[in-house]
Design an enzyme around this catalytic site. Sequence first.
Site, mmCIF file in Angstrom:
data_model
loop_
_atom_site.group_PDB
_atom_site.id
_atom_site.type_symbol
_atom_site.label_atom_id
_atom_site.label_comp_id
_atom_site.label_asym_id
_atom_site.label_seq_id
_atom_site.Cartn_x
_atom_site.Cartn_y
_atom_site.Cartn_z
ATOM 1 N N GLY A 78 -13.506 11.531 7.876
ATOM 2 C CA GLY A 78 -12.854 12.644 8.555
ATOM 3 C C GLY A 78 -11.473 12.275 9.066
ATOM 4 N N ARG A 136 -19.223 12.249 9.622
ATOM 5 C CA ARG A 136 -20.359 11.908 10.497
ATOM 6 C C ARG A 136 -20.255 12.488 11.909
ATOM 7 N NH1 ARG A 136 -19.322 5.392 11.494
ATOM 8 N NH2 ARG A 136 -17.290 5.591 12.477
ATOM 9 N N GLU A 168 11.437 28.218 15.541
ATOM 10 C CA GLU A 168 11.997 28.879 16.732
ATOM 11 C C GLU A 168 10.925 29.172 17.767
ATOM 12 O OE1 GLU A 168 13.530 32.971 16.298
ATOM 13 O OE2 GLU A 168 12.649 32.975 14.300
ATOM 14 N N THR A 226 0.818 -1.213 0.000
ATOM 15 C CA THR A 226 0.000 0.000 0.000
ATOM 16 C C THR A 226 0.849 1.259 0.000
ATOM 17 O OG1 THR A 226 -1.804 -1.133 1.126
ATOM 18 C CG2 THR A 226 -1.792 1.270 1.265
ATOM 19 N N CYS A 227 1.837 1.329 0.879
ATOM 20 C CA CYS A 227 2.622 2.559 1.034
ATOM 21 C C CYS A 227 3.228 3.008 -0.288
ATOM 22 C CB CYS A 227 3.719 2.355 2.081
ATOM 23 S SG CYS A 227 4.869 3.739 2.127
ATOM 24 N N GLU A 270 -6.477 14.387 3.721
ATOM 25 C CA GLU A 270 -5.366 14.573 2.774
ATOM 26 C C GLU A 270 -5.872 14.715 1.341
ATOM 27 O OE1 GLU A 270 -1.702 12.437 5.191
ATOM 28 O OE2 GLU A 270 -2.680 11.296 3.615
ATOM 29 N N LYS A 325 0.671 9.394 -2.774
ATOM 30 C CA LYS A 325 -0.086 10.481 -2.122
ATOM 31 C C LYS A 325 0.793 11.714 -1.948
ATOM 32 C CE LYS A 325 0.379 11.159 1.922
ATOM 33 N NZ LYS A 325 -0.173 10.411 3.005
ATOM 34 N N ASP A 334 -0.588 -3.544 9.067
ATOM 35 C CA ASP A 334 -2.007 -3.165 9.151
ATOM 36 C C ASP A 334 -2.946 -4.346 9.399
ATOM 37 O OD1 ASP A 334 -0.966 -0.711 8.557
ATOM 38 O OD2 ASP A 334 -2.136 -0.374 6.739
ATOM 39 N N ALA A 384 2.256 12.478 10.915
ATOM 40 C CA ALA A 384 1.888 13.696 10.190
ATOM 41 C C ALA A 384 0.671 13.435 9.324
ATOM 42 C CB ALA A 384 3.044 14.151 9.303
ATOM 43 N N TYR A 392 -7.325 10.567 8.259
ATOM 44 C CA TYR A 392 -6.131 10.946 7.499
ATOM 45 C C TYR A 392 -6.426 11.037 5.997
ATOM 46 C CZ TYR A 392 -2.636 9.654 11.164
ATOM 47 O OH TYR A 392 -1.855 9.564 12.271
ATOM 48 N N HIS A 398 17.123 31.551 14.027
ATOM 49 C CA HIS A 398 16.373 32.715 13.577
ATOM 50 C C HIS A 398 16.777 33.126 12.169
ATOM 51 C CE1 HIS A 398 13.963 36.287 14.090
ATOM 52 N NE2 HIS A 398 14.955 37.032 13.634
ATOM 53 N N CYS A 406 1.177 6.123 0.863
ATOM 54 C CA CYS A 406 2.017 7.259 1.266
ATOM 55 C C CYS A 406 2.800 7.902 0.114
ATOM 56 C CB CYS A 406 3.054 6.822 2.303
ATOM 57 S SG CYS A 406 2.477 5.574 3.437
HETATM 58 P P1 NDP Z 1 -9.436 6.584 9.632
HETATM 59 O O1 NDP Z 1 -9.810 5.466 10.524
HETATM 60 O O2 NDP Z 1 -8.360 7.513 10.004
HETATM 61 O O3 NDP Z 1 -10.737 7.441 9.298
HETATM 62 C C1 NDP Z 1 -11.925 6.862 8.871
HETATM 63 C C2 NDP Z 1 -12.973 7.940 8.850
HETATM 64 O O4 NDP Z 1 -14.169 7.442 8.271
HETATM 65 C C3 NDP Z 1 -13.304 8.439 10.233
HETATM 66 O O5 NDP Z 1 -13.503 9.798 10.151
HETATM 67 C C4 NDP Z 1 -14.592 7.690 10.542
HETATM 68 O O6 NDP Z 1 -15.425 8.382 11.429
HETATM 69 C C5 NDP Z 1 -15.243 7.620 9.186
HETATM 70 N N1 NDP Z 1 -16.128 6.490 9.032
HETATM 71 C C6 NDP Z 1 -15.898 5.195 9.334
HETATM 72 N N2 NDP Z 1 -16.958 4.435 9.020
HETATM 73 C C7 NDP Z 1 -17.889 5.254 8.506
HETATM 74 C C8 NDP Z 1 -19.191 5.059 8.010
HETATM 75 N N3 NDP Z 1 -19.743 3.856 7.972
HETATM 76 N N4 NDP Z 1 -19.888 6.138 7.581
HETATM 77 C C9 NDP Z 1 -19.328 7.360 7.606
HETATM 78 N N5 NDP Z 1 -18.090 7.610 8.065
HETATM 79 C C10 NDP Z 1 -17.369 6.562 8.512
HETATM 80 O O7 NDP Z 1 -9.151 5.858 8.244
HETATM 81 P P2 NDP Z 1 -8.509 6.346 6.901
HETATM 82 O O8 NDP Z 1 -9.188 5.520 5.883
HETATM 83 O O9 NDP Z 1 -8.518 7.806 6.742
HETATM 84 O O10 NDP Z 1 -6.994 5.906 7.077
HETATM 85 C C11 NDP Z 1 -6.674 4.590 7.524
HETATM 86 C C12 NDP Z 1 -5.400 4.588 8.298
HETATM 87 O O11 NDP Z 1 -4.318 4.720 7.400
HETATM 88 C C13 NDP Z 1 -5.248 5.740 9.262
HETATM 89 O O12 NDP Z 1 -5.812 5.499 10.500
HETATM 90 C C14 NDP Z 1 -3.761 5.914 9.355
HETATM 91 O O13 NDP Z 1 -3.293 5.104 10.388
HETATM 92 C C15 NDP Z 1 -3.271 5.425 8.024
HETATM 93 N N6 NDP Z 1 -2.854 6.571 7.202
HETATM 94 C C16 NDP Z 1 -1.809 7.332 7.590
HETATM 95 C C17 NDP Z 1 -1.417 8.403 6.847
HETATM 96 C C18 NDP Z 1 -0.270 9.241 7.300
HETATM 97 O O14 NDP Z 1 0.501 8.790 8.117
HETATM 98 N N7 NDP Z 1 -0.152 10.479 6.823
HETATM 99 C C19 NDP Z 1 -2.096 8.779 5.605
HETATM 100 C C20 NDP Z 1 -3.192 7.934 5.298
HETATM 101 C C21 NDP Z 1 -3.555 6.878 6.067
HETATM 102 P P3 NDP Z 1 -15.173 8.377 13.042
HETATM 103 O O15 NDP Z 1 -14.086 9.332 13.282
HETATM 104 O O16 NDP Z 1 -16.485 8.835 13.569
HETATM 105 O O17 NDP Z 1 -14.858 6.971 13.403
#
Ligand code: NDP
Length: 461
Positions: free
Chosen positions: A178, A201, A443, A42-43, A184, A51, A305, A343, A180, A438, A48
């Site tokens: 909502g 949500r 800083e 995936t990465c 992004e 992206k 994962d 990040a 990562y 600076h 990553c």
């Molecule tokens: P996340 O778990 O971070 O976010 C999933 C989002 O979807 C949450 O906002 C969640 O809401 C919402 N959600 C889940 N189920 C539903 C549903 N049935 N209906 C509506 N909304 C829903 O997952 P991502 O897919 O964004 O990323 C997966 C993982 O990958 C991350 O947790 C991270 O660890 C990794 N990642 C890291 C990155 C980085 O290091 N920069 C970049 C991308 C991914 P709620 O908050 O209410 O649960």
Amino acid sequence: MADREVDLFVIGGGSGGVRAARIAAGYGARVILAEEYRVGGTCVIRGCVPKKLLVYASRFSHDFEEAAGFGWTVGEPSFDWATLIANKDKEIARLEAAYTANLDRAKVTIVKSRAVLDDAHTVRLLATGERVHAKHILVATGAAPSMGHGVAGIEHVISSNEAFHLTELPKRILIQGGGYIAVEFACIFAGLGSEVTLVYRGENILRGFDDEVRAHLRHEMERRGIKIICKRIVEAIEKVDHGLCVELSDHDDILVDRVMFATGRRPNIAGLGLETTGVRIDEKGAVAVDAFSRTSVPHIYAVGDVTDRLALTPIAIREGHAFADTVFGGKPTAVDHVNVPTAVFSEPEVGVVGLSEAQARERLPKVDVYATTFRSMRTAFLGGEARMLMKLVVDGMTDRVVGCHLVGPDAGELIQVIGIAVKMKATKADFDATVAVHPTIAEELVTLRTVTRSHVREAAE
Ligand code: NDP
């Protein structure tokens, strides 16, 4: 009877599996690694790395806008999605080849096939039907996008996987989620010129992050034109004449060209044959492991994962390395999952290490918070409004910095370095004793003299 025998069979050629295979082979183990798609996982292939390339591309729009303030005349900029995607694909192919070459050099046998477990010691390669007897098995199959509950019209919805291969940049896109990935991609598409609506949500984006970070980032994203709708979900998607009509839970309709769900990822365990081995799956649907990544079957391990511990590439790499050290290097090693810097490559970026203010208040009797928002020198010069957030969460009893939260340019780069200080248990006094560089944005971190607020837990709390 198995056709071949190995010391280690790795299922999955992503970050965790590749590292484990290479290090184990370095210890002299005979290793086969099976990957059904592309080496890199995936990465490298659809996470990553591509992206970040899209993130770089998306930021040029601001740079072009700001260049005039520094005296540059830039013609009308135009952007070509097809060129970006073609160049990105070339780079990913280069990296895949490099990963493959590294495995070859380490004398790991790569098999391009799906692998399934026939029993706790036998792996079958679906491409050839060959059966391999393995002394140890490592499950490193990663995770895949979860599209949530099936809404009407789900067939029109893409995940991040498809977002990397769109034939054209959508003029209007709605992203649900909502976390990562949602945040992004919302920023990537907005930076490239799409009209972006993010539907989440909950109360506010990035649940689990520090509340001030969430509020600050949301404000900055909205200021850059992204429409963020909270406390709603997507109910249905219908194909209409001029795009896709998305119905939200408040019955509002939004017309867009693309709909993307970034609603979390689920561990890839389906159809692996794990049930034939007795490996325990936890309540979240992930492979259950101990601190050494060992499953309930002593010679079967799992990293990355698929174990749903901390879904970050560097963690999968460490878990893979630690597994190889433990099993083949005679050095039992458990990965430390505490104070992991991370990040979010949004615009502006988020960098975080350690406890949020709320987490610190739950755990510590006294918490001091040092927080500031300010316009960088560059922004102020250009008359811009973007503000950087910097926040230190300090244990009021020991003076230890237990959390650092940044929103602004290069937050990802900064948090890598601050992560060392936090990991070393640096105190606020250590930060104060460090001379500022600076003029920099960073800083501010060593010049936060005044406590913004203190929380003292009442005896009865
Ligand atoms: P996340 O778990 O971070 O976010 C999933 C989002 O979807 C949450 O906002 C969640 O809401 C919402 N959600 C889940 N189920 C539903 C549903 N049935 N209906 C509506 N909304 C829903 O997952 P991502 O897919 O964004 O990323 C997966 C993982 O990958 C991350 O947790 C991270 O660890 C990794 N990642 C890291 C990155 C980085 O290091 N920069 C970049 C991308 C991914 P709620 O908050 O209410 O649960």
